[in-house]
Design an enzyme around this catalytic site. Structure first.
Site, mmCIF file in Angstrom:
data_model
loop_
_atom_site.group_PDB
_atom_site.id
_atom_site.type_symbol
_atom_site.label_atom_id
_atom_site.label_comp_id
_atom_site.label_asym_id
_atom_site.label_seq_id
_atom_site.Cartn_x
_atom_site.Cartn_y
_atom_site.Cartn_z
ATOM 1 N N TYR A 1 -1.669 -0.578 11.057
ATOM 2 C CA TYR A 1 -1.723 -1.217 9.657
ATOM 3 C C TYR A 1 -0.704 -0.635 8.702
ATOM 4 C CZ TYR A 1 -3.169 -1.718 4.780
ATOM 5 O OH TYR A 1 -3.184 -1.776 3.454
ATOM 6 N N THR B 1 0.819 -1.088 -0.021
ATOM 7 C CA THR B 1 -0.106 0.133 -0.109
ATOM 8 C C THR B 1 0.748 1.364 -0.072
ATOM 9 O OG1 THR B 1 -1.596 1.073 1.357
ATOM 10 C CG2 THR B 1 -0.124 -0.083 2.643
ATOM 11 N N ASP B 2 0.315 2.439 -0.541
ATOM 12 C CA ASP B 2 0.919 3.769 -0.466
ATOM 13 C C ASP B 2 1.099 4.159 1.060
ATOM 14 O OD1 ASP B 2 -1.560 4.304 -0.148
ATOM 15 O OD2 ASP B 2 -1.687 5.857 -1.910
ATOM 16 N N GLU B 3 0.198 3.736 1.916
ATOM 17 C CA GLU B 3 0.318 3.749 3.547
ATOM 18 C C GLU B 3 1.653 4.008 3.995
ATOM 19 O OE1 GLU B 3 -3.339 3.372 5.727
ATOM 20 O OE2 GLU B 3 -4.557 2.931 3.944
ATOM 21 N N LYS C 1 2.269 -3.309 7.194
ATOM 22 C CA LYS C 1 2.459 -3.409 5.720
ATOM 23 C C LYS C 1 4.088 -3.008 5.605
ATOM 24 C CE LYS C 1 0.432 -4.793 3.069
ATOM 25 N NZ LYS C 1 0.176 -6.052 2.529
#
Length: 341
Positions: free
Chosen positions: A164, A139-141, A168
């Site tokens: 989260y 993810t870009d998060e 990741k």
């Protein structure tokens, strides 16, 4: 003889869009979908695969190392496409432990199983396994929050701000380590916010549609000015296909849709579509249901992806215009939630 490919988390949102795509496009693959079927997994989303000769579902957990070893032995996987993850930020705030277990430990177990099956030792690939690949979806998060300008690139430093995104980021680093230390053929993709059919109702777009149809307040965190880059799930599927088959080993590719919108704008776009596609009984516009609620702790302000690398190296580009993708998505949820209309 069909080549067996392991897809993890194929009953989730993105996975259940990707698995039918993979089965149809590559009949020479035997696709094994391993999914724990948590609340976010739904086998109804895989009805297109029913009866396909090159598809099989296995109910199981990527945290079960013994199961993974047995599956690799039984099917002799030549590729892994790894979706399985806990992914809802709100849930990671209230219960972070399962995110560490699934996203970190589970990813490690998969890498260890692939390494054991494909390699004799560090940088020593077994005969016949030279082209096996492990693709990891992230993810870009992991990059944290952007200000009003700038884009995430593959060189952007990691700065995860939620349990989260931290889990990741950890899984991304473990994948990277298996390439540099052991020579395992891995690729990673970091994507922006996906939207489209089959997404769980906890997410912004399906939640908005569901609340509209139920005449319930539509909750928006803070002022609704948090910006995301919206990527249609079908475009994401083609990007994963490109990376898995054409990407360079050890490389990371950012996948984005060139569709930056803040949350309030997205909700208003959905309300406007519903005004035309399923008007309210009272004739009022759906945007009247919008309600602002207390912001989420650590809510990142803005994400935006620069997909130049995948566009230039692999020739991939997002194809779905946002308005068209949203209309298709809204219609899909109308068919699911109001099947008799």
């Amino acid at each position: 003889m069909a080549q067996a490919i392991l897809v993890t988390g194929g009953a989730g949102f993105i996975g259940s869009n990707f698995v039918p795509y993979l089965c149809r496009k590559y009949p020479q693959y035997y696709v094994v979908n391993l999914d724990k079927l948590t609340y976010a997994g739904n086998l109804d989303n895989l009805r297109e695969c029913k009866g396909l000769p090159n598809y099989e579902f296995v109910h199981g957990d990527i945290c079960d190392a013994a199961l993974l070893a047995e599956l690799f032995y039984r099917y002799d996987f030549k590729g892994v496409i790894h979706f399985a993850a806990e992914s809802h930020v709100d849930n990671s705030i209230t219960g972070p432990k399962i995110f560490v277990q699934t996203n970190v430990e589970g990813t490690f177990n998969l890498l260890a199983a692939a390494y054991e099956h494909w390699m004799n030792g560090p940088h020593q690939v077994k005969l016949g396994y030279e082209h096996c690949r492990f693709h990891h979806i992230s993810t870009d998060e992991v990059y944290g929050s952007l200000g009003p300008a700038g884009l995430f690139t593959e060189q952007t430093a990691y700065a995860p701000n939620s349990p989260y995104s931290a889990s990741k980021a950890s899984s991304d680093f473990i994948v990277r380590a298996y390439f540099h230390t052991y020579g395992l053929n891995v690729t990673t993709s970091n994507c922006s916010n996906n939207y489209g059919p089959k997404q769980h109702c906890e997410k912004l777009i399906p939640k908005t549609i569901e609340h509209c149809l139920r005449e319930q307040p539509i909750p928006i965190y803070g002022t609704g000015q948090n910006v995301r880059d919206w990527l249609y799930v079908g475009d994401h599927c083609t990007a994963i296909d490109c990376i898995f088959h054409q990407g360079r080993a050890g490389e990371t590719y950012n996948v984005g849709g060139h569709n930056e919108q803040n949350n309030l704008t997205m909700v208003k776009l959905i309300c406007k579509l519903l005004d035309h596609m399923h008007p309210r009984a009272n004739g009022h516009p759906y945007h009247e249901l919008i309600t602002f609620v207390t912001d989420r702790p650590g809510h990142d302000l803005r994400y935006a992806i620069d997909p130049t690398k995948i566009e230039h190296e692999l020739g991939w580009q997002a194809q779905m215009p946002l308005q068209e993708g949203l209309k298709f998505t809204v219609q899909w949820y109308l068919n699911q939630l109001l099947p008799n209309t």
